[in-house]
Design a protein around this motif. Structure first.
Motif, mmCIF file in Angstrom:
data_model
loop_
_atom_site.group_PDB
_atom_site.id
_atom_site.type_symbol
_atom_site.label_atom_id
_atom_site.label_comp_id
_atom_site.label_asym_id
_atom_site.label_seq_id
_atom_site.Cartn_x
_atom_site.Cartn_y
_atom_site.Cartn_z
ATOM 1 N N LEU A 4 -1.389 1.132 -3.460
ATOM 2 C CA LEU A 4 -1.786 0.976 -1.887
ATOM 3 C C LEU A 4 -3.399 1.200 -1.958
ATOM 4 O O LEU A 4 -3.899 2.031 -2.792
ATOM 5 C CB LEU A 4 -1.308 2.386 -1.407
ATOM 6 N N CYS A 9 -3.277 -3.816 5.127
ATOM 7 C CA CYS A 9 -2.555 -4.098 6.150
ATOM 8 C C CYS A 9 -3.003 -3.327 7.357
ATOM 9 O O CYS A 9 -3.526 -2.066 7.075
ATOM 10 C CB CYS A 9 -0.942 -4.077 6.321
ATOM 11 N N VAL A 28 3.046 0.551 -3.431
ATOM 12 C CA VAL A 28 3.780 0.012 -2.371
ATOM 13 C C VAL A 28 5.299 0.479 -2.412
ATOM 14 O O VAL A 28 6.233 0.668 -1.519
ATOM 15 C CB VAL A 28 3.690 -1.559 -2.230
ATOM 16 N N LEU A 57 4.079 -4.444 4.766
ATOM 17 C CA LEU A 57 4.168 -4.384 3.061
ATOM 18 C C LEU A 57 5.311 -5.303 2.704
ATOM 19 O O LEU A 57 5.311 -5.928 1.482
ATOM 20 C CB LEU A 57 4.031 -3.089 2.731
#
Length: 316
Positions: A4, A9, A28, A57
């Motif tokens: 991550l 996002c 993720v 994601l």
């Protein structure tokens, strides 16, 4: 495993990332597999916001379903079979080298591994008009040797020069240099070396074991890691760019004295097809300057190993 990062996002900022790491959510996969409601409480973020991030994601990183029929159609459209230029060897390989796969030639000193590789490079560049990348880790390949072999295929000087231009040679004597070269080819280098409209159809590494074997065993644990990296990048190159990867390997002897390919069990799963080359000790071989080799199929997904054996003639 995808780590991550901030900005992956909308909504995934520095503060939330810090809270997620405090909750031991670093990838993720961790985020998607976690209980969203419980994680929202731990990170002091709204359930809806975290659910939105999770959905984005998932859309970015989840695999799309595909049917077996679609995979088969893709295989038919992307796979090519490259003749080695040696009919006996082609028959053993079920018509030749397959793009998208790694084929291995193993054998002891003077077993003809390099000579077969030279012949494959010459045949693909001259007869198939495609580009070949040749990674030479032993110093055995020279332009004069290739030219000598090309002269047996054509007397046309222009054709000889064009074929030579389609063979791109990298003399690399360090495993790290080999890895840099292979990663560079995957990152756009394959397109850059194309000549005369042809595409790269074969990548030859002769020898893959010469630089890895000294790093294996004992306390040198890095050798296994480097071998895994070489295997990974060769597989990626073969599949993603539809090239045939041909590598050579040394041999060792098992506890009962049987000759077997080197680099151990971990490497044995890397090549899709494995050929063992051995010298043919006979009167006929001595007459032909020992150019005859016994080729035995020891691993294949298309033919029956061990039972398949032939005699091939290499360039003198």
């Amino acid at each position: 495993m995808v780590i991550l990062r901030v900005g992956m996002c909308p909504g995934l900022d520095e503060d939330l990332l810090g809270n997620l790491r405090a909750a031991d959510v670093r990838t993720v996969e961790d985020l998607i597999s976690s209980d969203t409601e419980e994680l929202a409480r731990k990170c002091s973020v709204s359930y809806k916001a975290l659910l939105a991030i999770r959905r984005v994601l998932l859309a970015q990183h989840a695999a799309f379903p595909v049917s077996g029929a679609d995979l088969y159609e893709e295989l038919l459209s992307s796979t090519a079979i490259l003749s080695t230029g040696n009919p006996s060897l082609d028959k053993l390989l079920d018509s030749g080298l397959y793009t998208g796969e790694i084929t291995e030639l193993s054998g002891g000193p003077a077993s003809g591994k390099s000579q077969v590789c030279f012949g494959v490079a010459v045949h693909i560049s001259h007869h198939l008009k495609q580009t070949v990348v040749y990674v030479d880790t032993t110093g055995g390949l020279t332009a004069s040797r290739l030219l000598q072999m090309l002269r047996t295929e054509t007397s046309n000087t222009d054709e000889q020069m064009e074929a030579l231009q389609r063979i791109h040679i990298f003399h690399l004597f360090d495993i790290y240099a080999v890895l840099d070269c292979l990663y560079g080819l995957c990152s756009g280098g394959l397109q850059q070396v194309c000549v005369g409209g042809g595409s790269v159809k074969a990548v030859i590494v002769d020898s893959v074991s010469a630089l890895i074997t000294p790093l294996l065993g004992g306390k040198q644990s890095e050798g296994m890691s480097l071998m895994t990296q070489v295997a990974g990048v060769l597989k990626t190159m073969a599949k993603d760019f539809n090239v045939a990867a041909l590598v050579t390997n040394h041999v060792s002897r098992s506890g009962n004295g049987e000759v077997q390919p080197g680099l151990g069990v971990s490497w044995s799963h890397v090549p899709r097809t494995r050929i063992l080359l051995e010298r043919v000790e006979s009167a006929a071989a001595s007459v032909s300057h020992s150019s005859l080799r016994s080729a035995t199929l020891i691993k294949s997904s298309r033919q029956v190993p061990q039972a398949a054996q032939t005699v091939v003639k290499t360039y003198c």
